[in-house]
Enzyme design. Structure first.
Site, PDB file in Angstrom:
ATOM      1  N   ASN A  79      39.666  54.337  35.778  1.00 59.98           N
ATOM      2  CA  ASN A  79      39.865  52.882  35.910  1.00 59.98           C
ATOM      3  C   ASN A  79      38.480  52.233  35.937  1.00 59.98           C
ATOM      4  O   ASN A  79      37.445  52.926  35.906  1.00 59.98           O
ATOM      5  CB  ASN A  79      40.669  52.570  37.187  1.00 59.98           C
ATOM      6  CG  ASN A  79      41.141  51.124  37.232  1.00 59.98           C
ATOM      7  OD1 ASN A  79      41.744  50.630  36.283  1.00 59.98           O
ATOM      8  ND2 ASN A  79      40.837  50.419  38.301  1.00 59.98           N
ATOM      9  N   LYS A  80      38.476  50.925  36.002  1.00 56.63           N
ATOM     10  CA  LYS A  80      37.231  50.151  35.937  1.00 56.63           C
ATOM     11  C   LYS A  80      36.146  50.708  36.859  1.00 56.63           C
ATOM     12  O   LYS A  80      36.425  51.120  37.987  1.00 56.63           O
ATOM     13  CB  LYS A  80      37.558  48.698  36.291  1.00 56.63           C
ATOM     14  CG  LYS A  80      36.404  47.733  36.363  1.00 56.63           C
ATOM     15  CD  LYS A  80      35.571  47.678  35.102  1.00 56.63           C
ATOM     16  CE  LYS A  80      36.369  47.456  33.838  1.00 56.63           C
ATOM     17  NZ  LYS A  80      35.547  47.617  32.591  1.00 56.63           N
ATOM     18  N   GLN A 129      35.737  40.724  35.725  1.00 60.55           N
ATOM     19  CA  GLN A 129      37.183  40.556  35.527  1.00 60.55           C
ATOM     20  C   GLN A 129      37.867  40.153  36.837  1.00 60.55           C
ATOM     21  O   GLN A 129      38.932  39.544  36.816  1.00 60.55           O
ATOM     22  CB  GLN A 129      37.806  41.855  35.001  1.00 60.55           C
ATOM     23  CG  GLN A 129      37.428  42.208  33.568  1.00 60.55           C
ATOM     24  CD  GLN A 129      36.222  43.112  33.498  1.00 60.55           C
ATOM     25  OE1 GLN A 129      35.336  43.034  34.343  1.00 60.55           O
ATOM     26  NE2 GLN A 129      36.169  43.967  32.494  1.00 60.55           N
ATOM     27  N   ARG A 145      42.197  42.627  26.816  1.00 60.21           N
ATOM     28  CA  ARG A 145      41.718  43.785  27.580  1.00 60.21           C
ATOM     29  C   ARG A 145      42.779  44.168  28.612  1.00 60.21           C
ATOM     30  O   ARG A 145      43.745  43.433  28.806  1.00 60.21           O
ATOM     31  CB  ARG A 145      40.393  43.449  28.287  1.00 60.21           C
ATOM     32  CG  ARG A 145      40.494  42.115  29.026  1.00 60.21           C
ATOM     33  CD  ARG A 145      39.719  42.047  30.280  1.00 60.21           C
ATOM     34  NE  ARG A 145      40.181  42.978  31.262  1.00 60.21           N
ATOM     35  CZ  ARG A 145      41.259  42.791  32.042  1.00 60.21           C
ATOM     36  NH1 ARG A 145      41.998  41.718  31.930  1.00 60.21           N
ATOM     37  NH2 ARG A 145      41.605  43.699  32.925  1.00 60.21           N
ATOM     38  N   GLY A 146      42.541  45.287  29.309  1.00 66.44           N
ATOM     39  CA  GLY A 146      43.526  45.799  30.253  1.00 66.44           C
ATOM     40  C   GLY A 146      44.433  46.773  29.506  1.00 66.44           C
ATOM     41  O   GLY A 146      44.877  46.482  28.385  1.00 66.44           O
ATOM     42  N   ALA A 147      44.685  47.931  30.120  1.00 68.16           N
ATOM     43  CA  ALA A 147      45.343  49.018  29.387  1.00 68.16           C
ATOM     44  C   ALA A 147      46.689  48.632  28.757  1.00 68.16           C
ATOM     45  O   ALA A 147      46.894  48.847  27.556  1.00 68.16           O
ATOM     46  CB  ALA A 147      45.482  50.229  30.310  1.00 68.16           C
ATOM     47  N   ASP A 171      43.486  53.130  33.510  1.00 67.46           N
ATOM     48  CA  ASP A 171      43.321  53.147  32.053  1.00 67.46           C
ATOM     49  C   ASP A 171      43.801  54.455  31.448  1.00 67.46           C
ATOM     50  O   ASP A 171      44.193  54.505  30.286  1.00 67.46           O
ATOM     51  CB  ASP A 171      41.861  52.883  31.682  1.00 67.46           C
ATOM     52  CG  ASP A 171      41.529  51.436  31.947  1.00 67.46           C
ATOM     53  OD1 ASP A 171      41.128  51.123  33.082  1.00 67.46           O
ATOM     54  OD2 ASP A 171      41.717  50.607  31.037  1.00 67.46           O
ATOM     55  N   ARG A 190      38.326  51.041  21.397  1.00 67.20           N
ATOM     56  CA  ARG A 190      37.801  51.398  22.724  1.00 67.20           C
ATOM     57  C   ARG A 190      38.401  52.762  23.069  1.00 67.20           C
ATOM     58  O   ARG A 190      39.572  53.009  22.765  1.00 67.20           O
ATOM     59  CB  ARG A 190      38.197  50.364  23.796  1.00 67.20           C
ATOM     60  CG  ARG A 190      37.564  48.991  23.600  1.00 67.20           C
ATOM     61  CD  ARG A 190      37.902  48.059  24.757  1.00 67.20           C
ATOM     62  NE  ARG A 190      37.127  48.353  25.950  1.00 67.20           N
ATOM     63  CZ  ARG A 190      37.396  47.831  27.161  1.00 67.20           C
ATOM     64  NH1 ARG A 190      38.436  47.035  27.324  1.00 67.20           N
ATOM     65  NH2 ARG A 190      36.623  48.113  28.196  1.00 67.20           N
TER      66      ARG A 190
HETATM   67  O1  MRU Z   1      37.356  46.900  30.641  1.00 66.68           O
HETATM   68  P1  MRU Z   1      38.716  46.381  30.977  1.00 66.68           P
HETATM   69  O2  MRU Z   1      38.691  44.990  31.522  1.00 66.68           O
HETATM   70  O3  MRU Z   1      39.714  46.547  29.848  1.00 66.68           O
HETATM   71  O4  MRU Z   1      39.216  47.325  32.157  1.00 66.68           O
HETATM   72  C1  MRU Z   1      40.491  47.126  32.704  1.00 66.68           C
HETATM   73  C2  MRU Z   1      40.800  47.984  33.855  1.00 66.68           C
HETATM   74  O5  MRU Z   1      40.060  48.874  34.216  1.00 66.68           O
HETATM   75  C3  MRU Z   1      42.150  47.775  34.497  1.00 66.68           C
HETATM   76  O6  MRU Z   1      42.102  48.037  35.867  1.00 66.68           O
HETATM   77  C4  MRU Z   1      43.152  48.729  33.835  1.00 66.68           C
HETATM   78  O7  MRU Z   1      43.145  48.582  32.437  1.00 66.68           O
HETATM   79  C5  MRU Z   1      44.528  48.519  34.340  1.00 66.68           C
HETATM   80  S1  MRU Z   1      45.175  46.951  33.827  1.00 66.68           S
HETATM   81  C6  MRU Z   1      46.800  46.837  34.307  1.00 66.68           C
END
Ligand code: MRU
Length: 321
Positions: free
Chosen positions: A234-235, A183, A45-47, A224, A79
């Site tokens: 973002n999250k 997270q 996970r994470g962009a 994201d 996703r």
């Molecule tokens: O649902 P996730 O855990 O994939 O969400 C991740 C985030 O929102 C992060 O802040 C974003 O991807 C940036 S990661 C460098």
């Protein structure tokens, strides 16, 4: 720390982010179906890490033959919100006419680039933070996980902490637990612990109170998808943090590689926001915490308008819409 996602012996190897912090282990993904499942369960996970997953997934599909474009489409849509996933798929797919080895070489080059870009973006952002915040050492606030685990290596928003900590400029980090999947408390706290950076985990709802008490010098967030006008997805909870930060005069800095910028999207309102399963809210650690049949609103992300953001910083410097 090892790479969060890599290629080894004809398969994709990821650090299993569902198992952390209890167990640090890797998973080997040998099919596109296993990869899509890992992406949807947030094992990876994470962009930026999703960008790498997209590219390596196409490399996997290309080596296995079959309808590579259909498999690539399945990965790209695993996703919807982080643009990096579709970007990684598309960049690797462009090499398909040159054969499976060329696709893999492109994906591996993207993995190498990821760390360099994240280091550069977070170094740029560290300078922005130092310019915006007079207090030393700094008290920072982090949301979700934008560290090593969210990228191939190094991190984005948390990468700023690594740069500043190396210079002795970080007093502590307040870590939003980041409901519903934690997270922050599971992954960001684990990374800070490994790195020896002082931190405290807080419930997301404590962030505004921490700012009101003067405990936060700067908020750091990842992204994201960044729209052409500078709005940032973002999250979930990031938007509320930005409102609180603006209210309290606390700088709010977003850090991301340019692969997270989507110039095809004019404004954040056009970004597709993932809705996740109700069970993520109605259950906690396997136990029911809401009445059976409770209706649920569970968006995984929100959009922060550009006007609330002090700076969006990439490896190229401060983003200008
Ligand atoms: O649902 P996730 O855990 O994939 O969400 C991740 C985030 O929102 C992060 O802040 C974003 O991807 C940036 S990661 C460098």
């Amino acid at each position: 720390m090892r790479r969060t996602i890599d290629w080894a012996d004809g398969a994709i190897v990821i650090v299993d982010q569902v198992a952390l912090p209890g167990e640090y282990r890797t998973l080997t993904l040998r099919t596109v179906t296993e990869l899509v499942d890992a992406i949807q369960r947030l094992a990876v996970r994470g962009a930026p890490a999703l960008g790498a997953a997209g590219a390596l997934g196409v490399a996997l599909a290309a080596r296995q033959g079959g309808d590579v474009r259909a498999e690539a489409d399945r990965i790209a849509h695993a996703r919807p919100t982080a643009v990096n996933l579709a970007w990684g798929v598309s960049r690797a797919l462009d090499r398909l006419p040159d054969g499976a080895d060329a696709v893999l070489a492109e994906a591996q080059a993207m993995l190498d680039e990821d760390e360099q870009r994240n280091r550069a973006a977070s170094a740029n952002a560290a300078e922005v933070v130092l310019g915006a915040c007079p207090r030393r050492p700094l008290r920072l606030l982090s949301h979700c996980n934008a560290g090593h685990l969210a990228t191939v290596a190094w991190g984005t928003a948390l990468g700023v902490v690594w740069h500043l900590h190396a210079r002795g400029l970080v007093e502590s980090v307040l870590v939003d637990e980041t409901r519903p999947l934690l997270q922050g408390s599971r992954l960001t706290a684990w990374e800070l612990e490994q790195a020896g950076v002082p931190y405290r985990v807080q419930p997301d709802g404590a962030a505004a109170a921490a700012m009101a008490r003067g405990l936060v010098d700067c908020v750091l967030a990842g992204a994201d998808r960044i729209a052409a006008n500078g709005d940032v997805a973002n999250k979930i909870g990031t938007y509320g943090l930005a409102i609180s930060a603006a209210h309290h005069g606390v700088p709010f800095v977003v850090v991301a590689p340019t692969s997270t910028v989507d110039k095809s999207i004019a404004a954040g309102t056009d970004i597709d926001i993932e809705e996740r399963a109700p069970s993520e809210l109605t259950e906690f650690g396997g136990a029911r915490v809401a009445p059976k049949g409770a209706a649920v609103f569970n968006p995984a992300f929100d959009v922060t308008p550009a006007a609330l953001i002090t700076a969006v910083v990439t490896e190229d410097g401060v983003f200008r819409s």
